[in-house]
Enzyme design. Sequence first.
Site, PDB file in Angstrom:
ATOM      1  N   LYS A  40       0.387  41.560  45.848  1.00 31.88           N
ATOM      2  CA  LYS A  40      -0.038  40.159  45.946  1.00 31.88           C
ATOM      3  C   LYS A  40       1.065  39.327  46.600  1.00 31.88           C
ATOM      4  O   LYS A  40       2.201  39.767  46.742  1.00 31.88           O
ATOM      5  CB  LYS A  40      -0.373  39.615  44.566  1.00 31.88           C
ATOM      6  CG  LYS A  40       0.814  39.558  43.615  1.00 31.88           C
ATOM      7  CD  LYS A  40       0.418  38.969  42.275  1.00 31.88           C
ATOM      8  CE  LYS A  40       1.627  38.920  41.339  1.00 31.88           C
ATOM      9  NZ  LYS A  40       1.300  38.267  40.059  1.00 31.88           N
ATOM     10  N   ARG A 136      -2.681  32.816  29.381  1.00 34.11           N
ATOM     11  CA  ARG A 136      -3.288  32.383  30.651  1.00 34.11           C
ATOM     12  C   ARG A 136      -4.785  32.733  30.637  1.00 34.11           C
ATOM     13  O   ARG A 136      -5.593  31.959  30.144  1.00 34.11           O
ATOM     14  CB  ARG A 136      -2.551  33.028  31.831  1.00 34.11           C
ATOM     15  CG  ARG A 136      -1.077  32.625  31.905  1.00 34.11           C
ATOM     16  CD  ARG A 136      -0.401  33.114  33.166  1.00 34.11           C
ATOM     17  NE  ARG A 136      -0.514  34.554  33.370  1.00 34.11           N
ATOM     18  CZ  ARG A 136       0.165  35.237  34.291  1.00 34.11           C
ATOM     19  NH1 ARG A 136       0.988  34.599  35.111  1.00 34.11           N
ATOM     20  NH2 ARG A 136       0.024  36.544  34.413  1.00 34.11           N
ATOM     21  N   TYR A 263      22.732  15.428  56.464  1.00 35.29           N
ATOM     22  CA  TYR A 263      22.073  14.244  55.907  1.00 35.29           C
ATOM     23  C   TYR A 263      22.831  13.719  54.690  1.00 35.29           C
ATOM     24  O   TYR A 263      23.286  14.478  53.849  1.00 35.29           O
ATOM     25  CB  TYR A 263      20.636  14.588  55.485  1.00 35.29           C
ATOM     26  CG  TYR A 263      19.675  14.723  56.631  1.00 35.29           C
ATOM     27  CD1 TYR A 263      19.313  13.634  57.415  1.00 35.29           C
ATOM     28  CD2 TYR A 263      19.096  15.964  56.922  1.00 35.29           C
ATOM     29  CE1 TYR A 263      18.417  13.762  58.462  1.00 35.29           C
ATOM     30  CE2 TYR A 263      18.202  16.113  57.962  1.00 35.29           C
ATOM     31  CZ  TYR A 263      17.860  14.998  58.730  1.00 35.29           C
ATOM     32  OH  TYR A 263      16.972  15.142  59.768  1.00 35.29           O
ATOM     33  N   MET A 310      15.517  20.744  57.226  1.00 31.56           N
ATOM     34  CA  MET A 310      14.232  21.425  57.339  1.00 31.56           C
ATOM     35  C   MET A 310      14.353  22.720  58.138  1.00 31.56           C
ATOM     36  O   MET A 310      13.720  23.727  57.813  1.00 31.56           O
ATOM     37  CB  MET A 310      13.193  20.506  57.989  1.00 31.56           C
ATOM     38  CG  MET A 310      11.801  21.116  58.076  1.00 31.56           C
ATOM     39  SD  MET A 310      10.599  20.036  58.878  1.00 31.56           S
ATOM     40  CE  MET A 310      10.430  18.740  57.651  1.00 31.56           C
TER      41      MET A 310
END
Length: 367
Positions: A40, A136, A263, A310
């Site tokens: 997964k 769950r 930054y 980023m």
Amino acid sequence: MVSSLHRPTKAKVDLQAINDNIEIIKAHLPKKTQFFAVVKANAYGHGAVAVSKVIEKQVDTFCVSTIDEGIELRQSGIKKPILIIGAILPKDVTIAIEYDLLVTVASLEWLEAVQKEGLSLSGLSVHIKVDSGMGRIGVRHLKDANQLIKGLKEAGASVEGIFTHFATADEKDDSQYQKQLAFFTSLVNQLEEKPAIVHSSNSAASLWHTESIMTAVRVGIALYGLNPSGDEITLPYPLKPAFSLESALVNVKEISSGASVGYGATYHAKQSEWIGTVPIGYADGWTRDMQGFSVLVDGQFCEIVGRVSMDQITIRLPQYYPLGTKVTLIGQNGEQMITTTQVAQQRETINYEVLCLLSERIPREYK
């Protein structure tokens, strides 16, 4: 998101290491134990299709979380059984049948919704999920499990398996694990009709609780050579990490004492320093909390200075290095190593999350 093939940042996946890990783990399992490979979340960031194709002959079943993950494997040519271990909505049953996907059923309400909508379960194979303490999904009472198995069969489904999931099998304190195991074992032993496949062991239970393995194990993070507990419990035998993350210097400059970087101007040089720029950032999953951690250049640890952007990070170099010099973020460089678990510790999280956050913008290369 498009893979950025034309920049030096790339993940390298050692498929042979995954092959070897499977054989190592299987050698320590009881004979005739079925091996379910959990692929997964894009095989925990390693690449679900590439990994599944290489290991298909070694495993009995693949585990995914969603229907779409299962469809991806089917469309890539995978023939082995594929179990969706997450919950699906009743309306998607027809898609699961179309792609021959095993479905997890976790409540009587799900079956009632199927019957209310007049959906046919003919041709559907299912595994029942038991909530033994994870909280769950899953049935919590023997009566519900018996009703669910009976109702599914009456509706035309084949009930192939029943399973649970442990919350603390990767911890030194096994009290919660033992409670869950006792609950699940008792419920299964009292079933009116017991499915052929009974599985409870995740990676951690498969490694450290082999005495309680049932008819199958679901191996996820250990498949890729990582310790499910981080470093809380030592692995019972060595596994081979299959993942490394590399980039290269794309800019190198010397800055003067007092000059700021990044930054917010959160870093100021204490003296004249060489600063290298590496093209990876939080859009790639290299998150802002990695400021202050290190990468490897020429076998030396180089601190990430200034905020993670980023698309870029800046590192303090011990000297000038030319453009294109390799930068290792996870893996070995020279005689030094940075592990996924060390990255996770910097973030105060787990190695699973580190790998799953690495975005598709980073291309995967396989060997």
